[in-house]
Structure formats: C-alpha cells, structure tokens
Design a protein around this motif. Structure first.
Motif, mmCIF file in Angstrom:
data_model
loop_
_atom_site.group_PDB
_atom_site.id
_atom_site.type_symbol
_atom_site.label_atom_id
_atom_site.label_comp_id
_atom_site.label_asym_id
_atom_site.label_seq_id
_atom_site.Cartn_x
_atom_site.Cartn_y
_atom_site.Cartn_z
ATOM 1 N N GLY A 75 -24.896 32.129 48.204
ATOM 2 C CA GLY A 75 -23.743 31.096 48.271
ATOM 3 C C GLY A 75 -23.505 30.142 47.004
ATOM 4 O O GLY A 75 -23.807 30.663 45.754
ATOM 5 N N ALA A 76 -23.161 28.731 47.180
ATOM 6 C CA ALA A 76 -22.882 27.912 46.283
ATOM 7 C C ALA A 76 -23.802 27.398 45.269
ATOM 8 O O ALA A 76 -23.520 27.421 43.777
ATOM 9 C CB ALA A 76 -22.019 26.724 46.917
ATOM 10 N N HIS A 77 -25.080 27.163 45.720
ATOM 11 C CA HIS A 77 -26.300 26.473 44.620
ATOM 12 C C HIS A 77 -27.365 27.404 44.466
ATOM 13 O O HIS A 77 -27.674 28.223 45.221
ATOM 14 C CB HIS A 77 -26.525 25.155 45.400
ATOM 15 N N ASP A 78 -28.011 26.993 43.189
ATOM 16 C CA ASP A 78 -28.993 27.702 42.964
ATOM 17 C C ASP A 78 -30.348 27.285 43.504
ATOM 18 O O ASP A 78 -30.240 25.975 44.016
ATOM 19 C CB ASP A 78 -29.021 27.993 41.373
ATOM 20 N N ALA A 79 -31.423 27.925 43.150
ATOM 21 C CA ALA A 79 -32.598 27.558 43.614
ATOM 22 C C ALA A 79 -33.142 26.158 43.295
ATOM 23 O O ALA A 79 -33.665 25.347 44.026
ATOM 24 C CB ALA A 79 -33.908 28.627 43.152
ATOM 25 N N GLY A 80 -32.742 25.630 42.089
ATOM 26 C CA GLY A 80 -33.332 24.559 41.595
ATOM 27 C C GLY A 80 -32.439 23.295 42.370
ATOM 28 O O GLY A 80 -33.338 22.207 42.438
ATOM 29 N N ALA A 81 -31.293 23.586 42.250
ATOM 30 C CA ALA A 81 -30.566 22.417 43.215
ATOM 31 C C ALA A 81 -31.045 22.404 44.632
ATOM 32 O O ALA A 81 -31.038 21.352 45.132
ATOM 33 C CB ALA A 81 -29.040 23.058 43.166
ATOM 34 N N LEU A 82 -31.266 23.685 45.038
ATOM 35 C CA LEU A 82 -31.798 23.495 46.586
ATOM 36 C C LEU A 82 -33.101 23.003 46.731
ATOM 37 O O LEU A 82 -33.018 21.946 47.817
ATOM 38 C CB LEU A 82 -31.791 24.904 47.095
ATOM 39 N N ARG A 83 -34.012 23.293 45.985
ATOM 40 C CA ARG A 83 -35.225 22.766 45.875
ATOM 41 C C ARG A 83 -35.161 21.009 45.591
ATOM 42 O O ARG A 83 -36.006 20.357 46.243
ATOM 43 C CB ARG A 83 -36.268 23.415 44.884
ATOM 44 N N ALA A 84 -34.375 20.546 44.721
ATOM 45 C CA ALA A 84 -34.079 19.329 44.301
ATOM 46 C C ALA A 84 -33.741 18.196 45.475
ATOM 47 O O ALA A 84 -33.943 17.257 45.671
ATOM 48 C CB ALA A 84 -33.240 19.087 43.171
ATOM 49 N N TYR A 140 -15.607 18.654 41.457
ATOM 50 C CA TYR A 140 -16.225 18.132 42.657
ATOM 51 C C TYR A 140 -16.040 18.933 43.870
ATOM 52 O O TYR A 140 -17.020 18.851 44.454
ATOM 53 C CB TYR A 140 -15.073 16.655 42.790
ATOM 54 N N VAL A 141 -15.223 19.585 44.066
ATOM 55 C CA VAL A 141 -15.327 20.576 45.347
ATOM 56 C C VAL A 141 -16.647 21.545 45.353
ATOM 57 O O VAL A 141 -17.027 21.753 45.939
ATOM 58 C CB VAL A 141 -13.695 21.408 45.354
ATOM 59 N N ARG A 142 -16.745 21.882 43.838
ATOM 60 C CA ARG A 142 -17.729 23.081 43.649
ATOM 61 C C ARG A 142 -19.048 22.305 44.053
ATOM 62 O O ARG A 142 -20.163 22.773 44.442
ATOM 63 C CB ARG A 142 -17.789 23.703 42.247
#
Length: 229
Positions: free
Chosen positions: A202-211, A52-54
């Motif tokens: 950092g923490a999140h990939d391109a897919g997560a950022l765009r979503a 959850y922290v991640r």
C-alpha cells in the motif's frame, strides 16, 4: 514464555492497501472533492493538499479534510464529494482483493482466530467496497471511525472497539494489528497490541512503517498466517 505471535486471538486488518487493492482511487476521488471546493488539479494549492493526503493515508478521511479546509462545513462538503466519487469508482469495478488476502483471512479464521476489517472511510463507502468484493460475510465484524465514536487512526479506538465487541481476546497482547500505513502502526502501538505489522502492498514503505512502530514488515497480508503459526 509464550511467543506473542503464536498467542494471537484477534487480528485487526486494514482494508485499502492491506487487504484491498484500489489502484490509487483515493487520489482520484480526492481530485473530485478538491474541485468541489474550487481547488483545481495542477495548481500549487492542489499539489500541497495532495501531498498531505498521501502522507496521511490511513487516517480518517473527515479528519484529513478538516485539516485541509479548515472549517467543519468545508470539510463535510469535501468528504461527501470524496465518498461519492470513491463509491462510484468502486461500483465501476476499479478494486480487487490484494492477492491472497481472502485466503489469508479464511486461514486465520479456520485456525480459530477472529478477524475484523477496519477502514478510514465512512460506513457507506466501506459497505460498497465489501459488496463489490463479495466480502459482506467474510468476517464477523467490520469497523469504520463512526463505529468508534468518530475517532479513526492514528487513535487506537477502532482496535479497542474490535477487542471489546468481539471478546475474542483476554488482553490486548493477544491482538494483532496489520496495515499498510504509518497511521495503522500508530493505532496498533497505542492500543497496546501484541503484534503490530506493516505490509508493503500500500501507501508507505518499510522505513516509514518501522518508524511508526511496526514490529514486523511483511511483503503482503498473504504472509500473515505463516507468521502467526
């Protein structure tokens, strides 16, 4: 029609993962906080909480602990232990600027833009990070959730506080929000920022950022001045 990426007056930058490389200190500090509340590494309970922290990197840490531990007392105990552990790791020299980050900030400011640094950490931890990097005077304003009434990301409050306090922009479309997590992107979208950009340091990939609403995804904050010119 004005290109929104060239009419940016205010740039709101996240710290850990975006301008600051901390080498996984959040997870190390979380281990300390979890032990404080009797959750030992290697147990199923610890694994679930760490996941959850991640997933919520970028969110206000006290909000994360409220979710994980249920009561305000336990959340505050965990948060105090976390901030203490993170601060000690920072003092131990375990952080560094993301390559090119300081130069990017200086270039943005030299071009007439105002830069504000934001974090999900408490003020004491943010100040420790700034001091460790020698960044106390790098920008005119730094903000943590307490500076925005206690609401950190994904709420838009810190972005809007930067807008109101600096008076650098005439409207929110002249604001850029840049970070490495989905929560950074959500806060920018909810604030109505003209540019919401993710970075891959950092923490999140391109897919997560765009979503989560990123209009652009950059390899690093070092690329930002080129995007804005």
């Amino acid at each position: 029609m004005t290109n929104p990426t060239t009419d940016i007056r205010l740039v709101v930058l996240d710290m850990a993962g975006t301008t600051v490389a901390d080498g996984g200190l959040v997870e190390r500090a979380f281990d300390t906080a979890a032990r404080e509340l009797g959750v030992e590494p290697g147990t199923p309970g610890h694994a679930g909480k760490l996941a959850y922290v991640r997933a919520t990197m970028g969110e206000s840490k006290i909000s994360v602990f409220r979710h994980l531990f249920g009561t305000e007392d336990l959340a505050r105990r965990a948060n105090t232990a976390f901030e203490k552990a993170y601060g000690e790791l920072v003092d131990g020299g375990h952080i560094a600027p993301v390559p090119g980050a300081r130069e990017a900030v200086e270039e943005l400011q030299a071009g007439g833009r105002t830069v504000v640094l934001t974090t999900g950490f408490a003020r004491v931890t943010q100040d420790a990070v700034l001091a460790a990097l020698g960044w106390q005077d790098l920008v005119p304003l730094t903000l943590c959730p307490a500076d925005a009434g206690g609401r950190g990301r994904p709420f838009p409050d810190m972005v809007l506080q930067a807008f109101l306090r600096t008076k650098a922009a005439e409207h929110v479309q002249q604001v850029a929000v840049v970070g490495d997590t989905s929560y950074d992107m959500l806060s920018g979208v909810r604030a109505g920022a003209g540019l919401v950009a993710g970075v891959l340091t950092g923490a999140h990939d391109a897919g997560a950022l765009r979503a989560a609403g990123a209009g652009q995804v950059l390899d690093s904050v070092a690329d930002l001045p080129g995007v804005l010119t």
